[in-house]
Design a protein around this motif. Structure first.
Motif, mmCIF file in Angstrom:
data_model
loop_
_atom_site.group_PDB
_atom_site.id
_atom_site.type_symbol
_atom_site.label_atom_id
_atom_site.label_comp_id
_atom_site.label_asym_id
_atom_site.label_seq_id
_atom_site.Cartn_x
_atom_site.Cartn_y
_atom_site.Cartn_z
ATOM 1 N N GLU A 14 10.486 7.006 5.088
ATOM 2 C CA GLU A 14 10.298 8.379 5.564
ATOM 3 C C GLU A 14 9.235 8.417 6.673
ATOM 4 O O GLU A 14 9.413 9.076 7.698
ATOM 5 N N PHE A 15 8.140 7.698 6.460
ATOM 6 C CA PHE A 15 7.089 7.637 7.485
ATOM 7 C C PHE A 15 7.642 7.052 8.783
ATOM 8 O O PHE A 15 7.438 7.605 9.860
ATOM 9 N N ASP A 16 8.362 5.925 8.682
ATOM 10 C CA ASP A 16 8.908 5.281 9.880
ATOM 11 C C ASP A 16 9.866 6.202 10.636
ATOM 12 O O ASP A 16 9.836 6.252 11.863
ATOM 13 N N ARG A 17 10.706 6.919 9.902
ATOM 14 C CA ARG A 17 11.667 7.822 10.564
ATOM 15 C C ARG A 17 10.964 8.961 11.309
ATOM 16 O O ARG A 17 11.540 9.534 12.222
ATOM 17 N N SER A 18 9.726 9.259 10.951
ATOM 18 C CA SER A 18 8.990 10.344 11.609
ATOM 19 C C SER A 18 8.361 9.910 12.929
ATOM 20 O O SER A 18 7.863 10.742 13.672
ATOM 21 N N PHE A 73 3.832 11.470 3.151
ATOM 22 C CA PHE A 73 5.133 10.805 3.146
ATOM 23 C C PHE A 73 5.388 10.181 1.777
ATOM 24 O O PHE A 73 4.515 9.525 1.208
ATOM 25 N N ALA A 74 6.591 10.362 1.258
ATOM 26 C CA ALA A 74 6.940 9.829 -0.059
ATOM 27 C C ALA A 74 7.227 8.331 -0.012
ATOM 28 O O ALA A 74 6.986 7.619 -0.983
ATOM 29 N N THR A 75 7.757 7.855 1.123
ATOM 30 C CA THR A 75 8.116 6.437 1.246
ATOM 31 C C THR A 75 7.749 5.936 2.639
ATOM 32 O O THR A 75 7.546 6.728 3.576
ATOM 33 N N TRP A 76 7.713 4.615 2.780
ATOM 34 C CA TRP A 76 7.490 4.020 4.096
ATOM 35 C C TRP A 76 8.653 4.322 5.033
ATOM 36 O O TRP A 76 8.465 4.540 6.227
ATOM 37 N N SER A 84 0.839 -1.192 0.000
ATOM 38 C CA SER A 84 0.000 0.000 0.000
ATOM 39 C C SER A 84 0.877 1.246 0.000
ATOM 40 O O SER A 84 1.994 1.225 0.528
ATOM 41 N N PRO A 85 0.373 2.345 -0.562
ATOM 42 C CA PRO A 85 1.156 3.589 -0.521
ATOM 43 C C PRO A 85 1.394 4.014 0.925
ATOM 44 O O PRO A 85 0.590 3.705 1.803
ATOM 45 N N PRO A 86 2.482 4.739 1.165
ATOM 46 C CA PRO A 86 2.726 5.215 2.533
ATOM 47 C C PRO A 86 1.631 6.196 2.942
ATOM 48 O O PRO A 86 0.913 6.725 2.094
#
Length: 144
Positions: free
Chosen positions: A45-49, A40-43, A34-36
């Motif tokens: 990037e989402f995880d790092r947030s 967020f452009a990538t998973w 699934s898209p992030p």
């Protein structure tokens, strides 16, 4: 009064490694990641947030045609202990019988084992067949 129609549902897996298990099921079912989440452009990037303890705590994938249910994978602290009460049946032998059906199931089983699936047992009565398997974290499913 008529019951409301359910239009969508998702299947949720409790697991230790959500992304790893999600990617396994993408391979089994031909699903896509699934898209992030929005913004967020990538998973990655989402995880790092997210706070460290929440990183990698969930992952999702879906049927690229939009027909099948979304699969959601969430990290839980406890390990799997007993047999699943609900399991997926992967329909690879629909319309086939006897040796032809068995051959289709065996071919799919052979494809999934290198991905980390485990063959548990074959159920075969000469006409109908099913192969009971486990995914990479021990969740039961059937090739049907």
């Amino acid at each position: 009064m008529p019951s409301p129609t359910i239009k969508q549902f998702q299947v949720t897996f409790d697991c230790a490694e959500p992304e790893r298990v999600a990617r396994f099921w993408c391979e089994v079912l031909g699903y896509v990641v699934s898209p992030p989440p929005a913004g967020f452009a990538t998973w990655d990037e989402f995880d790092r947030s997210r706070p460290p303890e929440e990183q990698g705590s969930w992952f999702a994938c879906g049927d690229p045609s939009g027909v099948g249910p979304r699969l959601f994978f969430q990290r839980v602290p406890e390990e799997k202990v007993v047999k699943n009460r609900v399991h997926l049946c992967v329909r690879v032998g629909t319309g086939l019988v006897g040796e032809e059906r068995l051959a289709a199931l065996e071919a799919e089983c052979a494809r999934l084992i290198p991905l980390g699936a485990v063959r548990v047992r074959l159920l075969y009565d000469g006409t109908d067949s099913c192969i009971v398997m486990q995914d990479i974290e021990g969740n039961e499913f059937c090739l049907d």
